[in-house]
Design a protein around this motif. Sequence first.
Motif, PDB file in Angstrom:
ATOM      1  N   ASP A   1       0.613  -1.026  -0.134  1.00 31.98           N
ATOM      2  CA  ASP A   1       0.461   0.136  -0.223  1.00 31.98           C
ATOM      3  C   ASP A   1       0.368   1.150   0.005  1.00 31.98           C
ATOM      4  O   ASP A   1       0.733   2.286   0.094  1.00 31.98           O
ATOM      5  N   ARG A   2       2.280   0.838  -0.451  1.00 27.01           N
ATOM      6  CA  ARG A   2       2.939   2.220   0.063  1.00 27.01           C
ATOM      7  C   ARG A   2       2.354   2.786  -1.053  1.00 27.01           C
ATOM      8  O   ARG A   2       3.059   4.517  -1.173  1.00 27.01           O
ATOM      9  N   GLY A   3       2.580   2.485  -2.316  1.00 25.37           N
ATOM     10  CA  GLY A   3       1.972   3.777  -3.546  1.00 25.37           C
ATOM     11  C   GLY A   3       1.239   4.733  -3.220  1.00 25.37           C
ATOM     12  O   GLY A   3       0.894   5.778  -3.657  1.00 25.37           O
ATOM     13  N   LEU A   4      -0.268   3.827  -2.391  1.00 23.95           N
ATOM     14  CA  LEU A   4      -1.342   4.723  -1.960  1.00 23.95           C
ATOM     15  C   LEU A   4      -0.639   6.068  -1.054  1.00 23.95           C
ATOM     16  O   LEU A   4      -1.428   7.063  -1.866  1.00 23.95           O
ATOM     17  N   LEU A   5       0.369   6.384  -0.814  1.00 25.21           N
ATOM     18  CA  LEU A   5       0.648   7.906  -0.285  1.00 25.21           C
ATOM     19  C   LEU A   5       0.567   8.525  -1.028  1.00 25.21           C
ATOM     20  O   LEU A   5       0.700   9.570  -0.434  1.00 25.21           O
ATOM     21  N   SER A   6       1.539   8.633  -1.825  1.00 23.95           N
ATOM     22  CA  SER A   6       1.739   9.512  -2.753  1.00 23.95           C
ATOM     23  C   SER A   6       0.987   9.604  -4.107  1.00 23.95           C
ATOM     24  O   SER A   6       0.702  10.941  -5.446  1.00 23.95           O
ATOM     25  N   ASP A   7      -0.077   8.524  -4.789  1.00 27.27           N
ATOM     26  CA  ASP A   7      -0.937   9.033  -5.323  1.00 27.27           C
ATOM     27  C   ASP A   7      -2.279   7.912  -5.038  1.00 27.27           C
ATOM     28  O   ASP A   7      -2.468   6.660  -5.744  1.00 27.27           O
ATOM     29  N   PRO A   8      -2.800   8.226  -4.440  1.00 23.56           N
ATOM     30  CA  PRO A   8      -3.979   7.984  -3.381  1.00 23.56           C
ATOM     31  C   PRO A   8      -5.459   6.856  -4.590  1.00 23.56           C
ATOM     32  O   PRO A   8      -5.991   6.435  -4.217  1.00 23.56           O
ATOM     33  N   GLY A   9      -5.237   8.470  -5.857  1.00 26.77           N
ATOM     34  CA  GLY A   9      -6.072   7.549  -6.892  1.00 26.77           C
ATOM     35  C   GLY A   9      -6.099   6.397  -7.272  1.00 26.77           C
ATOM     36  O   GLY A   9      -6.915   5.366  -7.611  1.00 26.77           O
ATOM     37  N   ARG A  10      -5.274   5.170  -6.990  1.00 25.91           N
ATOM     38  CA  ARG A  10      -5.055   4.170  -7.789  1.00 25.91           C
ATOM     39  C   ARG A  10      -5.730   3.678  -7.094  1.00 25.91           C
ATOM     40  O   ARG A  10      -5.932   2.204  -6.991  1.00 25.91           O
ATOM     41  N   GLY A  11      -5.703   3.506  -5.238  1.00 26.09           N
ATOM     42  CA  GLY A  11      -6.942   3.004  -4.598  1.00 26.09           C
ATOM     43  C   GLY A  11      -8.431   3.345  -4.695  1.00 26.09           C
ATOM     44  O   GLY A  11      -9.623   2.372  -3.703  1.00 26.09           O
ATOM     45  N   LEU A  12      -8.502   4.159  -5.755  1.00 24.46           N
ATOM     46  CA  LEU A  12     -10.303   4.407  -5.401  1.00 24.46           C
ATOM     47  C   LEU A  12     -10.678   4.140  -7.110  1.00 24.46           C
ATOM     48  O   LEU A  12     -10.468   4.220  -8.126  1.00 24.46           O
ATOM     49  N   GLY A  13     -11.918   3.441  -7.185  1.00 30.89           N
ATOM     50  CA  GLY A  13     -12.964   2.820  -8.211  1.00 30.89           C
ATOM     51  C   GLY A  13     -12.612   4.716  -9.175  1.00 30.89           C
ATOM     52  O   GLY A  13     -12.561   5.782  -8.609  1.00 30.89           O
ATOM     53  N   VAL A  14     -13.700   4.895 -10.235  1.00 30.05           N
ATOM     54  CA  VAL A  14     -14.011   5.887 -10.897  1.00 30.05           C
ATOM     55  C   VAL A  14     -15.214   6.576 -10.224  1.00 30.05           C
ATOM     56  O   VAL A  14     -14.781   8.052  -9.932  1.00 30.05           O
TER      57      VAL A  14
END
Length: 241
Positions: A83-96
Amino acid sequence: MLVVGFPSGPLQANCYLLAPGEGEACVVVDPGQDVAETLAEQLRKHRLTPVAVLLTHGHFDHCFSVAPVCDGHDIPAWVHPEDRGLLSDPGRGLGVATRAMFGGSLEMREPAEVRELADGAELDLGGLRVSVAHTPGHTGGSVSFHTGTEEGGRLMLSGDTLFAGSIGRTDLPGGDHQQMLETLRTRVLPLPDDTVVLPGHGPTTTIGRERVSNPFLRGLGSVDQTDPADADAPAAPHRGL
Protein backbone atom coordinates in the motif's frame (compact mmCIF):
# COMPACT_ATOMS: atom_id res chain seq x y z
CA MET A 1 -2.21 1.95 28.71
CA LEU A 2 -3.72 5.16 27.35
CA VAL A 3 -5.91 4.85 24.26
CA VAL A 4 -7.40 7.97 22.67
CA GLY A 5 -9.59 7.73 19.58
CA PHE A 6 -11.53 10.24 17.52
CA PRO A 7 -13.18 10.29 14.07
CA SER A 8 -11.79 12.59 11.41
CA GLY A 9 -12.77 13.98 8.04
CA PRO A 10 -15.92 13.62 5.95
CA LEU A 11 -15.67 9.81 6.04
CA GLN A 12 -15.22 9.74 9.83
CA ALA A 13 -12.17 7.48 9.86
CA ASN A 14 -10.95 6.75 13.37
CA CYS A 15 -7.54 8.10 14.38
CA TYR A 16 -5.99 6.62 17.52
CA LEU A 17 -3.23 7.56 19.93
CA LEU A 18 -1.62 4.77 21.96
CA ALA A 19 0.76 5.38 24.84
CA PRO A 20 1.93 3.60 28.00
CA GLY A 21 0.32 6.45 29.95
CA GLU A 22 -0.06 10.20 30.36
CA GLY A 23 3.07 12.22 29.66
CA GLU A 24 4.69 9.41 27.65
CA ALA A 25 5.73 8.71 24.08
CA CYS A 26 2.86 7.71 21.79
CA VAL A 27 2.11 6.29 18.38
CA VAL A 28 -0.46 7.80 16.05
CA VAL A 29 -2.55 5.32 14.08
CA ASP A 30 -4.28 6.40 10.83
CA PRO A 31 -4.11 10.21 10.74
CA GLY A 32 -6.74 10.90 8.09
CA GLN A 33 -8.36 14.08 6.86
CA ASP A 34 -8.75 17.13 9.09
CA VAL A 35 -6.92 15.63 12.07
CA ALA A 36 -4.49 18.47 12.79
CA GLU A 37 -6.52 20.45 15.33
CA THR A 38 -7.94 17.51 17.30
CA LEU A 39 -4.63 15.67 17.25
CA ALA A 40 -2.78 18.71 18.63
CA GLU A 41 -5.43 19.13 21.34
CA GLN A 42 -5.12 15.51 22.45
CA LEU A 43 -1.33 15.61 22.46
CA ARG A 44 -1.41 18.69 24.68
CA LYS A 45 -4.15 17.33 26.94
CA HIS A 46 -2.33 14.08 27.64
CA ARG A 47 1.21 15.52 27.37
CA LEU A 48 2.14 13.01 24.67
CA THR A 49 5.13 12.98 22.33
CA PRO A 50 4.60 11.14 19.01
CA VAL A 51 7.37 8.73 18.01
CA ALA A 52 5.77 7.04 14.97
CA VAL A 53 2.73 6.88 12.72
CA LEU A 54 1.24 3.46 11.97
CA LEU A 55 -1.04 2.98 8.96
CA THR A 56 -3.53 0.12 8.77
CA HIS A 57 -3.78 0.65 5.00
CA GLY A 58 -3.24 3.26 2.31
CA HIS A 59 -6.69 4.69 1.65
CA PHE A 60 -6.60 8.45 1.92
CA ASP A 61 -9.32 8.70 4.58
CA HIS A 62 -6.86 6.95 6.91
CA CYS A 63 -3.56 8.53 5.86
CA PHE A 64 -4.29 11.90 4.27
CA SER A 65 -2.36 13.77 7.00
CA VAL A 66 0.54 11.33 7.29
CA ALA A 67 3.13 13.67 5.72
CA PRO A 68 2.37 16.77 7.82
CA VAL A 69 2.09 14.73 11.03
CA CYS A 70 5.32 12.80 10.42
CA ASP A 71 7.37 15.68 9.08
CA GLY A 72 6.02 18.07 11.70
CA HIS A 73 7.24 15.80 14.49
CA ASP A 74 10.26 14.35 12.63
CA ILE A 75 8.98 10.78 12.98
CA PRO A 76 8.61 7.85 10.54
CA ALA A 77 5.50 6.39 8.99
CA TRP A 78 5.06 2.62 8.94
CA VAL A 79 3.02 1.08 6.08
CA HIS A 80 2.84 -2.27 4.32
CA PRO A 81 4.81 -2.23 1.03
CA GLU A 82 1.76 -3.23 -1.02
CA ASP A 83 0.00 0.00 0.00
CA ARG A 84 2.99 2.33 0.08
CA GLY A 85 2.31 3.64 -3.42
CA LEU A 86 -1.06 5.02 -2.28
CA LEU A 87 0.71 7.58 -0.07
CA SER A 88 1.82 9.51 -3.15
CA ASP A 89 -0.89 8.39 -5.57
CA PRO A 90 -4.12 7.93 -3.58
CA GLY A 91 -6.21 7.69 -6.75
CA ARG A 92 -4.80 4.22 -7.39
CA GLY A 93 -6.92 2.91 -4.55
CA LEU A 94 -10.19 4.49 -5.67
CA GLY A 95 -12.80 3.56 -8.22
CA VAL A 96 -13.93 6.02 -10.89
CA ALA A 97 -17.07 7.00 -8.98
CA THR A 98 -15.17 7.55 -5.74
CA ARG A 99 -12.55 9.69 -7.46
CA ALA A 100 -15.32 11.81 -8.97
CA MET A 101 -16.77 12.40 -5.49
CA PHE A 102 -13.53 14.11 -4.49
CA GLY A 103 -13.07 16.22 -7.59
CA GLY A 104 -11.18 13.64 -9.61
CA SER A 105 -7.82 14.06 -7.87
CA LEU A 106 -6.26 14.07 -4.41
CA GLU A 107 -2.83 15.54 -3.75
CA MET A 108 -0.69 13.64 -1.26
CA ARG A 109 2.98 12.86 -0.78
CA GLU A 110 5.10 10.48 1.22
CA PRO A 111 6.57 11.79 4.48
CA ALA A 112 10.34 12.20 4.68
CA GLU A 113 10.80 8.79 6.33
CA VAL A 114 8.76 5.70 5.46
CA ARG A 115 9.40 2.25 6.89
CA GLU A 116 7.76 -0.87 5.56
CA LEU A 117 5.78 -3.31 7.69
CA ALA A 118 6.20 -7.07 7.47
CA ASP A 119 3.78 -9.76 8.56
CA GLY A 120 4.67 -10.98 12.02
CA ALA A 121 6.91 -8.01 12.82
CA GLU A 122 7.25 -6.93 16.44
CA LEU A 123 7.71 -3.18 16.86
CA ASP A 124 9.03 -1.50 19.99
CA LEU A 125 7.85 2.10 19.79
CA GLY A 126 8.27 4.40 22.77
CA GLY A 127 7.77 1.61 25.26
CA LEU A 128 4.86 0.04 23.37
CA ARG A 129 5.16 -3.45 21.93
CA VAL A 130 3.08 -3.73 18.77
CA SER A 131 2.78 -6.83 16.59
CA VAL A 132 1.82 -6.68 12.92
CA ALA A 133 -0.50 -9.05 11.05
CA HIS A 134 -0.95 -8.79 7.29
CA THR A 135 -4.73 -8.86 6.74
CA PRO A 136 -5.35 -8.36 3.00
CA GLY A 137 -8.81 -8.15 1.49
CA HIS A 138 -9.86 -4.55 1.87
CA THR A 139 -6.55 -3.59 0.23
CA GLY A 140 -3.54 -5.69 -0.65
CA GLY A 141 -1.48 -4.03 2.07
CA SER A 142 -4.03 -3.94 4.88
CA VAL A 143 -2.62 -4.84 8.28
CA SER A 144 -3.91 -5.05 11.82
CA PHE A 145 -1.93 -4.02 14.88
CA HIS A 146 -2.03 -5.97 18.12
CA THR A 147 -0.88 -4.92 21.56
CA GLY A 148 -1.70 -5.61 25.18
CA THR A 149 -2.36 -3.67 28.35
CA GLU A 150 -0.66 -3.98 31.73
CA GLU A 151 -3.95 -5.37 33.05
CA GLY A 152 -3.74 -8.24 30.59
CA GLY A 153 -6.25 -6.98 28.03
CA ARG A 154 -5.73 -7.45 24.33
CA LEU A 155 -6.20 -4.78 21.67
CA MET A 156 -6.57 -5.13 17.90
CA LEU A 157 -6.52 -2.10 15.64
CA SER A 158 -8.33 -3.61 12.69
CA GLY A 159 -8.40 -0.76 10.17
CA ASP A 160 -11.10 -1.47 7.60
CA THR A 161 -10.89 -5.25 7.92
CA LEU A 162 -13.41 -5.63 10.75
CA PHE A 163 -16.10 -3.28 12.06
CA ALA A 164 -18.80 -3.66 14.67
CA GLY A 165 -21.38 -5.69 12.75
CA SER A 166 -19.65 -5.53 9.39
CA ILE A 167 -16.41 -5.82 7.41
CA GLY A 168 -14.56 -3.64 4.93
CA ARG A 169 -15.58 -3.36 1.32
CA THR A 170 -13.61 -5.27 -1.29
CA ASP A 171 -14.87 -3.67 -4.50
CA LEU A 172 -12.19 -0.97 -4.89
CA PRO A 173 -8.84 -1.46 -6.67
CA GLY A 174 -6.65 -3.72 -4.56
CA GLY A 175 -9.63 -5.27 -2.80
CA ASP A 176 -10.20 -9.01 -2.97
CA HIS A 177 -13.25 -10.71 -1.47
CA GLN A 178 -11.64 -14.15 -1.44
CA GLN A 179 -8.65 -12.78 0.44
CA MET A 180 -10.97 -11.03 2.86
CA LEU A 181 -12.73 -14.30 3.69
CA GLU A 182 -9.38 -16.00 4.23
CA THR A 183 -8.18 -13.15 6.43
CA LEU A 184 -11.33 -13.31 8.54
CA ARG A 185 -11.07 -17.08 8.83
CA THR A 186 -7.37 -17.31 9.66
CA ARG A 187 -6.47 -13.96 11.25
CA VAL A 188 -9.65 -12.81 13.00
CA LEU A 189 -11.68 -15.81 14.12
CA PRO A 190 -8.77 -17.48 16.01
CA LEU A 191 -8.32 -14.42 18.27
CA PRO A 192 -9.48 -14.63 21.91
CA ASP A 193 -13.04 -13.46 22.56
CA ASP A 194 -11.89 -10.77 24.98
CA THR A 195 -9.80 -9.01 22.34
CA VAL A 196 -11.01 -5.41 22.10
CA VAL A 197 -11.30 -4.27 18.49
CA LEU A 198 -10.57 -0.64 17.61
CA PRO A 199 -11.92 -0.39 14.05
CA GLY A 200 -11.19 2.09 11.30
CA HIS A 201 -14.76 3.40 11.39
CA GLY A 202 -17.53 3.22 13.94
CA PRO A 203 -17.63 2.04 17.55
CA THR A 204 -15.33 -0.26 19.48
CA THR A 205 -16.29 -3.92 19.74
CA THR A 206 -14.82 -7.28 20.77
CA ILE A 207 -13.96 -10.46 18.91
CA GLY A 208 -16.42 -12.40 21.08
CA ARG A 209 -19.26 -10.05 20.24
CA GLU A 210 -18.50 -10.17 16.52
CA ARG A 211 -18.11 -13.94 16.52
CA VAL A 212 -21.75 -14.38 17.55
CA SER A 213 -23.40 -11.32 15.97
CA ASN A 214 -21.48 -10.27 12.87
CA PRO A 215 -23.20 -11.81 9.82
CA PHE A 216 -19.87 -11.97 7.96
CA LEU A 217 -18.25 -14.12 10.66
CA ARG A 218 -21.06 -16.48 11.65
CA GLY A 219 -20.48 -19.83 9.98
CA LEU A 220 -17.47 -18.55 8.07
CA GLY A 221 -15.43 -21.63 8.85
CA SER A 222 -17.75 -23.68 6.64
CA VAL A 223 -17.77 -21.28 3.68
CA ASP A 224 -16.57 -22.95 0.48
CA GLN A 225 -13.62 -20.93 -0.82
CA THR A 226 -14.22 -21.95 -4.43
CA ASP A 227 -16.63 -19.11 -5.05
CA PRO A 228 -16.81 -16.19 -2.60
CA ALA A 229 -20.10 -15.11 -4.15
CA ASP A 230 -21.65 -18.19 -2.55
CA ALA A 231 -20.94 -16.98 0.99
CA ASP A 232 -24.23 -16.77 2.86
CA ALA A 233 -23.84 -13.17 4.05
CA PRO A 234 -25.23 -9.82 2.92
CA ALA A 235 -23.14 -7.40 0.93
CA ALA A 236 -20.98 -5.27 3.22
CA PRO A 237 -22.41 -1.77 3.72
CA HIS A 238 -19.85 0.84 2.73
CA ARG A 239 -18.10 2.48 5.68
CA GLY A 240 -15.42 4.89 4.55
CA LEU A 241 -13.44 3.56 1.60
